[in-house]
Design a protein around this motif. Structure first.
Motif, PDB file in Angstrom:
ATOM      1  N   VAL A   1      -1.591  -4.712  -8.477  1.00 37.22           N
ATOM      2  CA  VAL A   1      -1.533  -6.178  -8.543  1.00 37.22           C
ATOM      3  C   VAL A   1      -0.768  -6.737  -7.348  1.00 37.22           C
ATOM      4  N   VAL A   2       0.332  -6.093  -6.978  1.00 34.12           N
ATOM      5  CA  VAL A   2       1.127  -6.557  -5.820  1.00 34.12           C
ATOM      6  C   VAL A   2       0.307  -6.445  -4.535  1.00 34.12           C
ATOM      7  N   LEU A   3      -0.434  -5.346  -4.372  1.00 36.65           N
ATOM      8  CA  LEU A   3      -1.268  -5.169  -3.180  1.00 36.65           C
ATOM      9  C   LEU A   3      -2.319  -6.266  -3.087  1.00 36.65           C
ATOM     10  N   TRP A   4      -3.059  -6.474  -4.164  1.00 34.53           N
ATOM     11  CA  TRP A   4      -4.114  -7.499  -4.149  1.00 34.53           C
ATOM     12  C   TRP A   4      -3.522  -8.893  -3.935  1.00 34.53           C
ATOM     13  N   ALA A   5      -2.405  -9.180  -4.617  1.00 39.84           N
ATOM     14  CA  ALA A   5      -1.793 -10.505  -4.503  1.00 39.84           C
ATOM     15  C   ALA A   5      -1.276 -10.747  -3.086  1.00 39.84           C
TER      16      ALA A   5
ATOM     17  N   CYS B   1       0.841  -1.207   0.000  1.00 48.44           N
ATOM     18  CA  CYS B   1       0.000   0.000   0.000  1.00 48.44           C
ATOM     19  C   CYS B   1       0.875   1.255   0.000  1.00 48.44           C
ATOM     20  N   TYR B   2       1.967   1.215   0.762  1.00 51.05           N
ATOM     21  CA  TYR B   2       2.890   2.343   0.768  1.00 51.05           C
ATOM     22  C   TYR B   2       3.582   2.474  -0.597  1.00 51.05           C
ATOM     23  N   PHE B   3       3.858   1.345  -1.227  1.00 51.63           N
ATOM     24  CA  PHE B   3       4.434   1.360  -2.572  1.00 51.63           C
ATOM     25  C   PHE B   3       3.478   2.039  -3.545  1.00 51.63           C
ATOM     26  N   LEU B   4       2.172   1.732  -3.409  1.00 53.72           N
ATOM     27  CA  LEU B   4       1.160   2.354  -4.261  1.00 53.72           C
ATOM     28  C   LEU B   4       1.091   3.860  -4.031  1.00 53.72           C
TER      29      LEU B   4
END
Length: 469
Positions: A371-375, A98-101
């Motif tokens: 995609v990374v967050l959801w995965a 989330c922080y990456f987003l």
């Protein structure tokens, strides 16, 4: 048009204000007795947003400082939550994506000189973090049963307002097929359906009430979603609904019988889905048409026929505009998009697909971040205890489906929904970790084999030597 039906999106004041006062008093009395401040805040955050959205004729209007009253209230709730949560929980590993987003949003805004939009979008994703931690800490403080039961109180407003809209025939005609939506005076059926889906999700995990009461609650939320008449929500949360009822039935049988019952329920579920598809065949007919001609819809907007523009409420037509604009962009746009909320004033409507919107606003890096967050959260649900694992996985899959035809992350209602789901997921992940921790062995304990494993038992104290003087 039905005679005597009022077509509009707002309940009349003589209905709205007394109902609001009654709901506020009931919620205040309930929250006053909650022993945990963070649990009370989490329920309040949901209820505040749902009540504010119902009064959209006022809350959506600009305040003296330019922001809408709704945005000011949501920012205040966000800051209050930031003060109440434990700061160490901001470092939960599952929140790193989330922080990456958020970092990608900031980079995209800076690269495209859309800095004012960074704050607005950043607060939305910050709200997601606060809601996730709030649900997680509330579950730690009150336990699963009490916390889920508490959160259900927040849905007194949307369910109550929808009941009033049904009773007094206040509906919204939003589709070209003549169907209407009972959305309780809210502004749009998308946000209202996401609110109801949040209630459905919480009801699935509400184990602190009798089974028949929970089944009744689930039926109420399902009926409410159908009456809201937003096809995306109906289709997206079908996996969760089917999974929930199957698990409720299977759990009432002994482990030896469950495999046979599961096979029988699978057959009944297929029949039920087919029956529902037949009942709503006219409402969902264009979905079949779209999938049959999906290869013909991948083209520029200028090549769409009038019939093709109407498919799926014009979603393929809308998507093509965003994809075409992205392809025509520069290398910077391909990597970081055109900036947060850059579609406003350029496109007619929002993209109705989170990944397509992310591609346009944040580029390939933004799509990767989502995609990374959801995965990450879906992977975390795989490690939940067996009793809730199936429901958690189904909840995440339903949320992913929701993102394919609307944009829940663009609405605070959607971020609240995902925050509840992620908070519960992280809590269950911690519970699994706690259960796997080796128990501390008391002094003098030894490991003894039993039933193919190791159990802990205390070694007997040595008997005194009676022959010693």
């Amino acid at each position: 048009m039905t005679e005597g039906v009022v077509f509009g999106a707002t309940l009349p004041p003589w209905l709205l204000y007394p109902a609001t006062l009654l709901i506020v008093l009931s919620l205040a009395l309930r929250l006053w007795r909650v022993p945990s401040a963070i649990a009370a805040f989490t329920c309040f955050a949901l209820a505040f947003r749902y009540l504010a959205a119902a009064h959209h004729t006022f809350t959506y209007s600009p305040s003296p400082i330019g922001l809408s009253w709704n945005a000011l209230g949501s920012s205040a709730v966000f800051l209050l939550g930031l003060l109440l949560i434990r700061s160490r929980h901001l470092l939960l590993k599952q929140l790193i994506p989330c922080y990456f987003l958020i970092a990608i949003v900031i980079l995209s805004g800076l690269a495209n000189h859309t800095i004012p939009k960074i704050i607005d979008v950043g607060v939305k994703f910050g709200y997601l973090v606060i809601m996730t931690i709030g649900v997680y800490e509330g579950l730690l403080a009150l336990g699963e049963k009490r916390m889920t039961n508490l959160l259900l109180w927040a849905f007194a407003a949307p369910i109550g307002f929808q009941a009033l809209s049904i009773a007094f025939h206040v509906v919204k005609a939003s589709e070209g097929d003549g169907s209407v939506s009972y959305i309780g005076g809210y502004n749009h059926e998308a946000a209202f359906s996401i609110i109801l889906a949040t209630g459905l999700l919480i009801a699935c995990f509400a184990t602190g009430i009798a089974l028949w009461r929970r089944s009744l609650l689930l039926f109420v939320f399902m009926a409410a979603i159908v009456l809201a008449n937003y096809r995306t929500a109906i289709l997206a949360f079908a996996p969760l609904i089917v999974t929930q009822f199957n698990l409720d039935i299977v759990s009432r049988f002994s482990p030896r019988q469950r495999s046979i019952i599961a096979v029988a329920l699978l057959g009944l579920s297929v029949l039920g889905v087919l029956s529902a598809a037949w009942m709503f065949r006219e409402r969902f007919q264009d979905i079949v048409t779209t999938f049959e001609s999906i290869d013909k819809l991948i083209k520029p907007q200028s090549e769409y026929t009038m019939a093709e523009k109407q498919l799926l409420s014009a979603r393929p037509f809308i998507w093509s505009a965003y994809i075409e604009a992205y392809i025509d962009g520069s290398l910077r746009n391909h990597l970081l998009g055109y900036g947060p909320d850059s579609w406003i004033g350029v496109m007619t409507v929002y993209a109705h697909n989170t990944l397509i919107s992310a591609l346009y606003e944040y580029g390939l890096l933004g799509v990767t971040a989502f995609v990374v967050l959801w995965a990450t959260m879906l992977y975390a649900s795989l490690w939940a205890p067996a009793g809730v694992r199936g429901k958690l996985i189904a909840g995440h899959l339903s949320f992913l489906l929701l993102n394919m035809a609307t944009m829940p992350h663009w609405m605070l209602e959607g971020d609240i929904l995902y925050g509840v789901l992620c908070g519960y997921t992280i809590y269950m992940l911690r519970r699994t970790a706690d259960e796997r921790k080796p128990m501390k062995m008391p002094t003098g304990a030894v490991n003894a084999p039993f039933a193919g494993g190791l159990v802990t038992e205390v070694a007997p104290k040595p008997r005194p030597n009676m022959l010693k003087p």
